[in-house]
Motif scaffolding. Structure first.
Motif, mmCIF file in Angstrom:
data_model
loop_
_atom_site.group_PDB
_atom_site.id
_atom_site.type_symbol
_atom_site.label_atom_id
_atom_site.label_comp_id
_atom_site.label_asym_id
_atom_site.label_seq_id
_atom_site.Cartn_x
_atom_site.Cartn_y
_atom_site.Cartn_z
ATOM 1 N N GLN A 164 4.054 1.293 -4.320
ATOM 2 C CA GLN A 164 4.563 2.200 -5.232
ATOM 3 C C GLN A 164 5.159 3.597 -4.658
ATOM 4 N N THR A 165 5.960 4.203 -5.394
ATOM 5 C CA THR A 165 6.667 5.453 -4.906
ATOM 6 C C THR A 165 7.216 5.372 -3.632
ATOM 7 N N CYS A 166 7.961 4.420 -3.258
ATOM 8 C CA CYS A 166 8.101 4.528 -1.763
ATOM 9 C C CYS A 166 9.707 4.429 -1.542
ATOM 10 N N VAL A 167 10.632 4.104 -2.591
ATOM 11 C CA VAL A 167 11.987 3.925 -2.279
ATOM 12 C C VAL A 167 12.476 5.448 -2.001
ATOM 13 N N GLY B 124 -0.673 -1.756 0.104
ATOM 14 C CA GLY B 124 -1.365 -2.357 -0.864
ATOM 15 C C GLY B 124 -1.647 -1.434 -2.154
ATOM 16 N N LEU B 125 -1.758 -0.264 -1.859
ATOM 17 C CA LEU B 125 -2.024 0.577 -3.113
ATOM 18 C C LEU B 125 -1.099 0.361 -4.572
ATOM 19 N N GLU B 143 -11.637 -1.270 -2.587
ATOM 20 C CA GLU B 143 -11.732 -0.156 -3.180
ATOM 21 C C GLU B 143 -10.904 0.912 -2.600
ATOM 22 N N ALA B 144 -10.293 2.135 -3.300
ATOM 23 C CA ALA B 144 -9.653 3.103 -2.537
ATOM 24 C C ALA B 144 -10.618 4.286 -2.155
#
Lengths: 217, 227
Positions: A164-167, B124-125, B143-144
């Motif tokens: 997520q939100t990496c680019v 992996g999140l 879990e986070a």
């Protein structure tokens, strides 16, 4: 642009993202073409997730214990080091890698990336991609702008995410896009296309601040 | 001191239903002769933890041979795309496959070997292997945890009954030296199993302590690659 020219065009532009001494990881396919477009005074150190900080070129004599992530014979570069998997990903996750360049199935306006699975069709596994995208300082996506005319740069990815939100940047044959907190900013354009044409090939709304620069020298 | 043994005796240490870690990355640095001996032994219902499901077609190498023979009931790996048979078996339900990001797999094994309660990683999140996904350790779902305002995924430690590793050179004290990219998962796996078997290309009297990559105290059995 002729189909056969696209990859080289994108790789040539992507090569400008590196400065001498950068430690970079290049994904399979197009990104591996980038080093051949680097200026003579720019040398990058290649991270090979299988186990090299400083990977070399394909050797003349194969050593079956020195391979790249595709399982093909490789070599260690002058000044390079062999590392185990925990160290390799420690370097990646720890932010020691300046940039990773990789392809994508989809990217969206939050910088989410999908490139590892098409449910029901392709389940290769993520390998090291999730760690690379979560850990590299810059995540540069190099890809053709559309998939058979269908946009790949979306408002929201529909495929399962890689990270997520990496680019941080998207480089295609049409343009260069920066991922910003406000959204996707069109910063450079291939003069063969108009802003309207680029927007029409992009599902996400592009932010255009003034006239985008030409992505061609 | 490690016991230098034959490949058949070493293979016999692995029994039906065991969890086995196998070093190597697409055949590079894998204990291929040991895997072939396991294939011949007919041991079954194995849970195998390794980087990948092997290379496409051709000669069956390493874990690929065990998968092909149906000896693996559960494969925990990071990448299976090169061996189409793995995807087929996964879709047909004849073998369970759990995918783990490569860096997370290395750290889960390291945590298992070095007494850590798990590792916190951003990897992996927000993905199918993130919060709520089954942890490869079989101890529940992921879990986070938020530390100083930053979210991480808890990856639990993972261990095995036996680790099968590769060494370029081993000595009679169990010390191992590995050349090139063959070290990959072998180093962390050597610490994370109850019994460790090393397939070495060469066995010597003593490796220079400066050059030891895997400490002899971790290695139980050594099989000379030429046996």
């Amino acid at each position: 642009m002729e189909k056969g020219m696209i990859k080289g065009f994108i790789a040539k532009r992507a090569a400008k993202e590196f400065k001498d001494g950068d430690f970079v990881n290049l994904g399979i396919g197009l990104p591996t073409m980038i080093p051949s477009y680097l200026p003579d005074d720019v040398h990058v150190i290649l991270e090979a997730e299988l186990g090299m900080a400083g990977a070399g070129t394909k050797p003349e004599i194969n050593d079956f214990n020195v391979c790249d992530a595709g399982g093909s014979s490789s070599s260690v570069a002058v000044g390079g080091a062999f590392i185990d998997s925990a160290t390799s990903f420690g370097l990646i996750r720890g932010g020691h890698v300046n940039a990773t360049v990789l392809g994508a199935l989809q990217v969206d306006e939050k910088g989410n990336l999908a490139n590892w699975i098409i449910p029901g069709k392709m389940v290769p596994g993520m390998g090291g991609a999730m760690d690379l995208c979560a850990g590299a300082k810059k995540v540069i996506v190099t890809m053709e702008h559309t998939q058979k005319g269908a946009p790949k740069i979306l408002k929201e990815c529909t495929l399962p995410l890689t990270t997520q939100t990496c680019v941080t940047k998207i480089i295609t044959e049409m343009c260069v896009i920066d991922v910003t907190p406000e959204g996707l900013e069109l910063v450079e354009i291939n003069p063969e296309f108009t802003v309207e044409q680029v927007q029409a090939a992009t599902e996400a709304t592009l932010i255009v601040k003034g006239e985008p620069k030409s992505m061609v020298d | 001191m490690a016991k230098i043994t034959s490949i058949t005796e070493a293979a016999a240490l692995i029994k039906d239903g065991m969890t086995v870690m196998v070093g190597g990355f697409l055949g590079c640095g894998g204990p291929d002769k040991l895997m072939h001996a396991l294939a011949l032994s007919g041991v079954k219902d194995l849970t195998v933890i390794c980087n990948d499901g092997g290379l496409p077609g051709g000669r069956l190498l390493g874990v690929q041979e065990l998968i092909h023979n149906g000896q693996v009931k559960h494969l925990i790996a990071t990448h299976i795309g090169m061996n189409k048979e793995v995807g087929q078996m996964m879709n047909e339900g004849t073998m369970k496959v759990t995918l783990v990001p490569q860096g997370s797999l290395a750290e889960k094994i390291r945590a298992g070997g070095y007494g850590l309660g798990g590792v916190l990683t951003p990897t992996g999140l927000g993905t199918p292997v993130g919060v709520g996904a089954e942890d490869a350790s079989g101890t529940g779902t992921k879990e986070a945890i938020t530390i100083d305002g930053k979210e991480y995924l808890l990856e639990r430690p993972i261990r095995a009954d036996v680790a099968c590793i590769y060494g370029s050179v081993a000595d009679k004290y169990g010390n191992v030296k590995i050349h090139g990219t063959a070290r990959n998962f072998n180093t962390v796996m050597a610490a994370a199993a109850d019994t460790v078997i090393c397939q070495a290309d060469e066995v010597v009297e003593m490796i220079d302590p400066d050059e030891v990559l895997i400490q002899g105290v971790l290695v139980d059995y050594i099989v000379g690659g030429k046996n």
